[in-house]
Design an enzyme around this catalytic site. Structure first.
Site, short mmCIF file in Angstrom:
data_model
loop_
_atom_site.label_atom_id
_atom_site.label_comp_id
_atom_site.label_asym_id
_atom_site.label_seq_id
_atom_site.Cartn_x
_atom_site.Cartn_y
_atom_site.Cartn_z
N SER A 63 0.84 -1.20 0.00
CA SER A 63 0.00 0.00 0.00
C SER A 63 0.87 1.25 0.00
O SER A 63 0.59 2.22 -0.73
CB SER A 63 -0.92 0.01 1.22
OG SER A 63 -1.89 -1.01 1.16
N ALA A 157 -4.69 -0.30 -2.66
CA ALA A 157 -4.04 0.22 -1.45
C ALA A 157 -5.05 0.41 -0.35
O ALA A 157 -6.17 0.89 -0.58
CB ALA A 157 -3.36 1.55 -1.76
N LYS A 158 -4.67 0.03 0.87
CA LYS A 158 -5.50 0.35 2.04
C LYS A 158 -5.04 1.72 2.53
O LYS A 158 -4.27 1.85 3.49
CB LYS A 158 -5.35 -0.73 3.12
CG LYS A 158 -6.43 -0.65 4.19
CD LYS A 158 -6.37 -1.87 5.10
CE LYS A 158 -7.38 -1.79 6.23
NZ LYS A 158 -8.77 -1.87 5.75
N ALA A 159 -5.49 2.72 1.81
CA ALA A 159 -5.02 4.09 2.01
C ALA A 159 -6.06 4.90 2.77
O ALA A 159 -7.27 4.80 2.51
CB ALA A 159 -4.74 4.74 0.66
N TYR A 163 -10.95 6.30 2.58
CA TYR A 163 -11.99 6.08 3.58
C TYR A 163 -12.80 7.34 3.89
O TYR A 163 -13.71 7.31 4.72
CB TYR A 163 -11.38 5.52 4.87
CG TYR A 163 -11.03 4.05 4.73
CD1 TYR A 163 -11.89 3.07 5.23
CD2 TYR A 163 -9.88 3.65 4.07
CE1 TYR A 163 -11.59 1.73 5.08
CE2 TYR A 163 -9.58 2.30 3.91
CZ TYR A 163 -10.43 1.35 4.42
OH TYR A 163 -10.15 0.01 4.26
#
Length: 289
Positions: A63, A157-159, A163
């Site tokens: 990420s 990506a866990k960006a 969110y």
């Protein structure tokens, strides 16, 4: 009353050292605070073991790479940091949050290549993400926002920045008495909830959106593997909203959500049925094996 997350006893691992919880701070001109240059992982530790911990560490590094950040630690070093913070806080069952971000430095604009990449790991005790809804069947709103095209964001990506619409949509859902919200993608197909992937069941077969337009969750991958090992047919495909009226069961998956049955999405209703219950039970056994 729950203690604020910045005012607790305990230790947080930060840039290689364990520091007192209340001292784990960053400067107001941290790049990530202004420009969302931050990635993170959520993990659960069960009976002393972080489930899929190394896979989470690898994804954190990937990420960061997708956001043009070079991780300052290897996956093995990140694994060790997580173990250290769990031990320092005396937890064997806990939620673990690893976060990597661009810190403050000589750059304070969109470009920040000269600023250091920093990292922290915290952990805390956290029960069911959806509270009682985990057993009764969560009620979901339908978000007014859409999951963006992969041409506009790094969907793998866990960006943190991805969110933003999740927070907005979850707030709107909670104001309506719902636990969460379901996103459609930019083309109108079913995508995911604000922090969990979604599955549907019809006539004993499982249907789930193809995860090429949003984060392919580690729990999602685990559940698909479990289902296939048990001989269940799994269809990963585009799902139109109007199909929801034909599905009999529905559940969410995620590290925080684990396996959570869904009873309602908008005007669509689902049973908290035997397939969902079996998936939840099988997953609970797996994470504690």
């Amino acid at each position: 009353m729950t203690a604020a997350y910045d005012d607790r006893d305990g230790k947080i691992w930060m840039d290689g050292d364990l520091v007192d919880w209340r001292d784990a701070n960053v400067h107001i001109l941290t790049h990530a605070l202004h420009y969302a240059s931050s990635v993170f992982e959520g993990e659960r530790c069960y009976d002393g073991t972080i489930f899929k911990g190394h896979e989470h560490s690898l994804r954190l590094i990937e990420s960061a790479r997708l956001l043009d950040m070079e991780a300052p630690y290897t996956a093995e070093q990140i694994d060790a940091a997580k173990e250290a913070v769990l031990k320092a806080n005396g937890f064997t069952n806990a939620y673990v949050r690893a976060v990597m971000w661009r810190g403050s430095g000589p750059d304070m604009g969109v470009s920040a290549a000269r600023n250091p990449v920093r990292m922290a790991v915290a952990c805390w005790e956290w029960g069911s993400y959806y509270g009682d809804a985990k057993w009764q069947g969560a009620k979901l709103d339908v978000a007014k926002w859409k999951r963006p095209s992969p041409e506009t964001i790094p969907t793998a990506a866990k960006a943190a920045g991805l969110y933003m619409i999740c927070t907005m949509s979850k707030h709107a859902a909670e104001a309506k008495g719902c636990s969460d919200a379901l996103f459609m993608d930019w083309e109108g197909y079913v995508a995911e909830a604000t922090g969990a992937n979604i599955f549907f069941i019809k006539d004993g077969e499982v249907h789930t959106p193809l995860a090429d337009r949003f984060l392919n969750g580690i729990t999602r991958q685990t559940i698909i593997g479990m289902l296939k090992d048990n001989g269940t047919v799994v269809h990963e495909r585009r799902i139109r909203p109007e199909e929801l009226e034909d599905f009999q069961e529905c559940f969410l998956t995620g590290t925080a959500a684990e396996v959570t049955p869904v009873g309602q999405i908008g005007d669509w209703h689902f049973q908290v049925g035997p397939t969902t219950r079996k998936v939840a039970e099988d997953y609970e056994r797996l994470v504690r094996a």
